[in-house]
Design a protein around this motif. Structure first.
Motif, PDB file in Angstrom:
ATOM      1  N   GLY A 164       0.798  -1.220   0.000  1.00  0.00           N
ATOM      2  CA  GLY A 164       0.000   0.000   0.000  1.00  0.00           C
ATOM      3  C   GLY A 164       0.829   1.268   0.000  1.00  0.00           C
ATOM      4  N   ALA A 165       2.154   1.146   0.072  1.00  0.00           N
ATOM      5  CA  ALA A 165       3.020   2.325  -0.014  1.00  0.00           C
ATOM      6  C   ALA A 165       2.824   2.997  -1.365  1.00  0.00           C
ATOM      7  N   THR A 166       3.027   4.307  -1.410  1.00  0.00           N
ATOM      8  CA  THR A 166       2.834   5.051  -2.652  1.00  0.00           C
ATOM      9  C   THR A 166       4.014   5.977  -2.915  1.00  0.00           C
ATOM     10  N   VAL A 167       4.235   6.282  -4.181  1.00  0.00           N
ATOM     11  CA  VAL A 167       5.179   7.320  -4.568  1.00  0.00           C
ATOM     12  C   VAL A 167       4.779   7.816  -5.950  1.00  0.00           C
ATOM     13  N   SER A 168       4.986   9.088  -6.189  1.00  0.00           N
ATOM     14  CA  SER A 168       4.836   9.637  -7.531  1.00  0.00           C
ATOM     15  C   SER A 168       6.175  10.221  -7.946  1.00  0.00           C
ATOM     16  N   MET A 169       6.479  10.112  -9.229  1.00  0.00           N
ATOM     17  CA  MET A 169       7.765  10.595  -9.724  1.00  0.00           C
ATOM     18  C   MET A 169       7.608  11.081 -11.153  1.00  0.00           C
ATOM     19  N   ARG A 170       8.283  12.166 -11.468  1.00  0.00           N
ATOM     20  CA  ARG A 170       8.391  12.616 -12.852  1.00  0.00           C
ATOM     21  C   ARG A 170       9.862  12.629 -13.207  1.00  0.00           C
ATOM     22  N   ALA A 171      10.203  12.049 -14.363  1.00  0.00           N
ATOM     23  CA  ALA A 171      11.604  11.988 -14.767  1.00  0.00           C
ATOM     24  C   ALA A 171      11.704  12.081 -16.272  1.00  0.00           C
ATOM     25  N   SER A 172      12.892  12.442 -16.743  1.00  0.00           N
ATOM     26  CA  SER A 172      13.136  12.633 -18.166  1.00  0.00           C
ATOM     27  C   SER A 172      14.323  11.802 -18.615  1.00  0.00           C
ATOM     28  N   SER A 173      14.222  11.275 -19.815  1.00  0.00           N
ATOM     29  CA  SER A 173      15.348  10.610 -20.464  1.00  0.00           C
ATOM     30  C   SER A 173      16.074  11.667 -21.288  1.00  0.00           C
ATOM     31  N   VAL A 174      17.294  12.029 -20.864  1.00  0.00           N
ATOM     32  CA  VAL A 174      17.952  13.215 -21.402  1.00  0.00           C
ATOM     33  C   VAL A 174      19.030  12.901 -22.436  1.00  0.00           C
ATOM     34  N   GLY A 175      19.114  11.632 -22.859  1.00  0.00           N
ATOM     35  CA  GLY A 175      20.044  11.269 -23.921  1.00  0.00           C
ATOM     36  C   GLY A 175      21.147  10.344 -23.465  1.00  0.00           C
ATOM     37  N   GLY A 176      21.524   9.422 -24.321  1.00  0.00           N
ATOM     38  CA  GLY A 176      22.602   8.506 -24.010  1.00  0.00           C
ATOM     39  C   GLY A 176      22.289   7.561 -22.867  1.00  0.00           C
ATOM     40  N   GLY A 177      21.010   7.339 -22.603  1.00  0.00           N
ATOM     41  CA  GLY A 177      20.613   6.477 -21.502  1.00  0.00           C
ATOM     42  C   GLY A 177      20.556   7.174 -20.156  1.00  0.00           C
ATOM     43  N   ALA A 178      20.980   8.448 -20.105  1.00  0.00           N
ATOM     44  CA  ALA A 178      20.955   9.198 -18.841  1.00  0.00           C
ATOM     45  C   ALA A 178      19.546   9.698 -18.544  1.00  0.00           C
ATOM     46  N   ILE A 179      19.246   9.829 -17.260  1.00  0.00           N
ATOM     47  CA  ILE A 179      17.946  10.352 -16.858  1.00  0.00           C
ATOM     48  C   ILE A 179      18.119  11.480 -15.850  1.00  0.00           C
ATOM     49  N   ARG A 180      17.061  12.265 -15.709  1.00  0.00           N
ATOM     50  CA  ARG A 180      17.012  13.298 -14.679  1.00  0.00           C
ATOM     51  C   ARG A 180      15.684  13.175 -13.959  1.00  0.00           C
ATOM     52  N   VAL A 181      15.708  13.092 -12.645  1.00  0.00           N
ATOM     53  CA  VAL A 181      14.490  13.067 -11.844  1.00  0.00           C
ATOM     54  C   VAL A 181      14.073  14.512 -11.595  1.00  0.00           C
ATOM     55  N   ASP A 182      12.828  14.839 -11.967  1.00  0.00           N
ATOM     56  CA  ASP A 182      12.350  16.217 -11.919  1.00  0.00           C
ATOM     57  C   ASP A 182      11.357  16.486 -10.794  1.00  0.00           C
TER      58      ASP A 182
END
Length: 200
Positions: free
Chosen positions: A94-112
């Motif tokens: 029942g735990a919850t989380v929301s996340m927005r993230a972007s794939s910024v190129g070359g397999g790298a990501i950024r959590v926004d």
């Protein structure tokens, strides 16, 4: 690769197996997710699969077999990176989380964004993500515990909604983070979540 990593980070933040997921794609992701397999890669990440796992191609059916219920849709987010995904997750307990993230190129990501709090960090090194209440002494307590376990902090960023409100620390470290350290952090008053995300 970026989509799978977004799923993996979200799973780490949740801290348990995912039971339900709402996935929304923005921009280029929204236009191409079916043809490019972005949906399969992200769902694979939610199940803990690595970016080179051959099961990614069958991730949607595997999710059904494992009891992971998910919906996929699109969203328009003004100013967001074109390869952005928004995830709302519910875990088996029942735990919850929301996340927005972007794939910024070359397999790298950024959590926004985490739980509606704006953040901005990449997993360039092994990273401890601490969700907490913004109160005096919490940051010092966390850094003291990390030092006591002989783990070196490479960088630390702190994001908060307002004074005394919800906050997130993104702490890049050198070397592995032992389970005992994570457990000790989870026991600290005013900390609501601790995730350890190893660099990709």
């Amino acid at each position: 690769a970026g989509a799978a990593r977004i799923g993996l980070v979200a799973r780490k933040l949740l801290g348990e197996d995912v039971a339900r997921a709402e996935i929304l794609f923005h921009g280029s992701f929204a236009d191409t997710y079916r043809g490019h397999g972005t949906d399969r890669a992200l769902v694979a990440g939610l199940m803990g699969m690595g970016v080179d796992d051959p099961r990614i191609r069958d991730a949607l059916s595997i999710a059904g077999e494992r009891g992971l219920s998910f919906t996929i849709g699109t969203i328009d987010i003004e100013g967001a990176h074109p390869n952005t995904a928004v995830l709302d997750l519910v875990g088996v307990s029942g735990a919850t989380v929301s996340m927005r993230a972007s794939s910024v190129g070359g397999g790298a990501i950024r959590v926004d964004m985490i739980d509606n709090l704006a953040v901005s960090f990449r997993v360039a090194r092994d990273t401890i993500v601490v969700r907490h209440t913004d109160l005096p002494g919490v940051i010092a307590h966390v850094s003291g515990i990390i030092a006591a376990h002989a783990v070196n902090i490479a960088t630390m960023q702190v994001f908060r909604a307002c004074e005394g409100g919800q906050a997130v620390m993104a702490i890049e470290v050198d070397g592995d983070v032992p389970l005992a350290l994570r457990d000790e952090l989870r026991a600290v008053e005013h900390i609501s979540g601790v995730a350890y995300v190893q660099r990709f």
